[in-house]
Write an enzyme that holds these catalytic residues in place. Sequence first.
Site, PDB file in Angstrom:
ATOM      1  N   LYS B 182       1.679   7.167  13.249  1.00 54.18           N
ATOM      2  CA  LYS B 182       1.930   5.496  13.451  1.00 54.18           C
ATOM      3  C   LYS B 182       3.225   5.409  12.786  1.00 54.18           C
ATOM      4  O   LYS B 182       3.354   5.737  11.371  1.00 54.18           O
ATOM      5  CB  LYS B 182       0.835   5.007  12.515  1.00 54.18           C
ATOM      6  CG  LYS B 182       0.949   3.427  12.431  1.00 54.18           C
ATOM      7  CD  LYS B 182       0.437   2.665  11.373  1.00 54.18           C
ATOM      8  CE  LYS B 182       1.156   2.480  10.171  1.00 54.18           C
ATOM      9  NZ  LYS B 182       2.249   1.404  10.359  1.00 54.18           N
ATOM     10  N   SER B 235       5.128   5.049   0.050  1.00 55.89           N
ATOM     11  CA  SER B 235       5.190   4.706  -1.573  1.00 55.89           C
ATOM     12  C   SER B 235       4.086   5.591  -2.114  1.00 55.89           C
ATOM     13  O   SER B 235       3.113   6.129  -1.641  1.00 55.89           O
ATOM     14  CB  SER B 235       4.887   3.239  -1.584  1.00 55.89           C
ATOM     15  OG  SER B 235       3.531   2.926  -1.298  1.00 55.89           O
ATOM     16  N   GLU B 256       4.609  12.838   0.793  1.00 54.28           N
ATOM     17  CA  GLU B 256       6.195  12.626   0.526  1.00 54.28           C
ATOM     18  C   GLU B 256       6.309  11.600   0.053  1.00 54.28           C
ATOM     19  O   GLU B 256       6.384  10.349   0.805  1.00 54.28           O
ATOM     20  CB  GLU B 256       6.771  13.124   1.353  1.00 54.28           C
ATOM     21  CG  GLU B 256       8.252  13.637   1.058  1.00 54.28           C
ATOM     22  CD  GLU B 256       9.326  12.576   0.891  1.00 54.28           C
ATOM     23  OE1 GLU B 256       9.266  12.041  -0.108  1.00 54.28           O
ATOM     24  OE2 GLU B 256       9.962  12.224   1.759  1.00 54.28           O
ATOM     25  N   CYS B 290      13.889   7.888  -0.602  1.00 52.96           N
ATOM     26  CA  CYS B 290      12.941   8.085  -1.739  1.00 52.96           C
ATOM     27  C   CYS B 290      13.651   9.026  -2.753  1.00 52.96           C
ATOM     28  O   CYS B 290      13.347   9.184  -3.976  1.00 52.96           O
ATOM     29  CB  CYS B 290      11.593   8.895  -1.004  1.00 52.96           C
ATOM     30  SG  CYS B 290      12.080  10.037   0.182  1.00 52.96           S
ATOM     31  N   GLU B 387      10.756   2.529  -8.916  1.00 49.40           N
ATOM     32  CA  GLU B 387      11.555   2.815  -7.784  1.00 49.40           C
ATOM     33  C   GLU B 387      11.882   1.472  -7.127  1.00 49.40           C
ATOM     34  O   GLU B 387      10.983   0.677  -6.654  1.00 49.40           O
ATOM     35  CB  GLU B 387      10.797   3.544  -6.631  1.00 49.40           C
ATOM     36  CG  GLU B 387      11.529   4.009  -5.495  1.00 49.40           C
ATOM     37  CD  GLU B 387      10.944   4.972  -4.403  1.00 49.40           C
ATOM     38  OE1 GLU B 387       9.764   4.598  -4.218  1.00 49.40           O
ATOM     39  OE2 GLU B 387      11.372   5.942  -4.051  1.00 49.40           O
TER      40      GLU B 387
END
Lengths: 281, 476
Positions: B182, B235, B256, B290, B387
């Site tokens: 997806k 996330s 990840e 990231c 973040e």
Amino acid sequence: MSRLSVRKTYKLFIGGKFPRSESGRSYTVTSPKGDFLANASRASRKDARDAVTAARKAFPGWSGATAYNRGQILYRIAEMLEGRRGQFAEELGTGKKAALEAVDATIDRLVWYAGWSDKIASVHGTANPVAGPYFNLSSPEPTGVVAVVAPADPLLGLISVVAPVIVTGNTCVVVAAERTPLPSITLAEVLATSDLPGGVVNILTGHQAELAPWLAAHMDVNGLDLTGVADADLALRCEQEAAVNLKRVLPASTDDWAADPGLKRMTRFLETKTVWHPLGV
Amino acid sequence: MAMFEYAPAPESRDIVDLKPSYGLFINGEFVDGSGPSFKTVNPATEETLAEVATASSDDVDRAVQAARKAFDGWSGLPGAERAKYLFRVARIIQERARELAVLESLDNGKPIRESRDVDVPLVAAHFFYYAGWADKLGYAGFGADPRPLGVAGQVIPWNFPLLMLAWKIAPALACGNTVVLKPAETTPLTALLFAEICRQAELPPGVVNIVTGAGETGAAVVAHPDVNKVAFTGSTEVGRVIARTVAGTGKKLTLELGGKAANIVFEDAALDQAVEGIVNGIFFNQGHVCCAGSRLLVQESIQDELLSALKRRLGTLRLGDPLDKNTDIGAINSAEQLAKIRQLSDLGESEGAERWSPACELPDRGYWFPPTIFTGVAQSHRIAREEIFGPVLSVLTFRTPAEAVEKANNTPYGLSAGIWTEKGSRILWMADQLRAGVIWANTFNRFDPASPFGGYKESGYGREGGLLGLEAYLDV
């Protein structure tokens, strides 16, 4: 007249010391026939947290020790265990021949893992040929503090789950087998006299269902080995709790401790660090 | 410094043949989705690019069934045959590279210079790399004949849409798994073009299935009982939910997740190179990375010198049309992400940090945020802890290497870190002390299919890339 023996008080093993549970609680441990053996300490949530603190404190020193040094200390544990072979055979209480075989297998397992300390990086690390002018190397590093729910086999089973965790530089908090904790605490006496720094292995006795979820949810625990959790609901709950800080989890399992362990118990609690540097003059 | 005037140098978008609407890719066919379709927009202009189908849980089920049905055949192929399919895919990606790059920049907003020179070449390289593993798995150290896991459910983010697809699909197929992937709802188009590439390569139907949609579709993929392996990039917040969903199912999971990387500059660093590294570390891909170097840790003695050099450099960055070949900074991917960046940046100011951006004209339409630096940042500030996933750099200082390590590691994340110094022993000592999965010394944001990537702590687990990347897709 026969001499009345001096019994041992079975306590916890935290930070290299043998405290009683801060809760003051104990529980009765019996032989398979139901005879009274001892009142073992019944560790509390606070004891579990103290054990995590001790394990965290020990982590920089233990993970920073040379692999050679860690290997020597694991080998030293095997030496100390060999010296107490008879005592453990008796305490296991499973019949003399089977018990001696279990102790021998435990010693041999320690020797096997001791040798891995300075080889796992060669086997599980990689030199990476990237498409550019860079040095690039991946090496394994320990995950951190690992909580271990030990299997019912209190000696071979316990060492088979603890040795792979610590040989690579992790420190751990172990929940000993609930019904048969005594050899595990006696093993702590071996650990305490093997040059193993205090806090690298911490052993709690008590109720698995009470202790495991606290450890699974603890924010300063990085890995969770659920090998010894027999109850499926408890295992599920612990795995779910472990998601809170994304602990690395080894799920509950029934293992044949006589089989070749492979690398999985080590690699599950290893991280991979990849370092890049440009080439140039 | 005066900005040079550049004539516009737009890349033509004619090479992309956009359809008005797109369906799902299941069992080798494009089919309608049963959920309501949604629009994907060009974030640089807010124009609608296409309507895309939403896969309902029934659609996801059909995709998983197709993958299951294809699994025996695909895993039963000799590795050398699987390899040749993947080599074919890699070659078609190279052949259609420009088309993929333009489409990626249209849908994502990233500069064409990045999609053309970084993303798409890495995508082809990734397929080429793992193609070569397909018939050599027995030599990878996981036993003589390591087996695949089955059906892999994969959910990927919008920051590197096609590259993340490659990181997921290439190793999965090489190991003999089949996949249901997806893509992110704001960037589905290159994944759907990839589906067409699978058809050109004559990949057996069902080996790759693409289901588009938002979070609900992703949740259906992750929770499907006939999925054996879940791989997610995104996330940490969603990663936690997935870890909880997968708990107790026996599905193999790799994650990840987020990061808050320290980029550490010592006083003996080659300053101009460090400035380039800092810029690349946080402004590459608008900071939608990231592993971005979002915390600059600079040694106190060179703070002023470094910051003035950095500000001078930022004055030369060009923000604007992603398809212009001179553009350095493209559009923020979505209105939602822009709102998040604005919110955290405003918080940075209200918590007492000093905000600076170069003089920078923002286009009238689309989602834009200027490159931004915060100085006077304390470790407790939210802009030093959370973040931001945008072009926002938080600057902190240190005096000793030990203090740099302490501050760099003071985060629940552990994805990457940067070290800038000319002293070799210090590089290696720092690299040893930093708790992060990728350490870039005197460089930053380098990626390669042969190099394992992934985090420590709450940045997730498992590695993508390299020999170690195979482990995520093998039953070992």
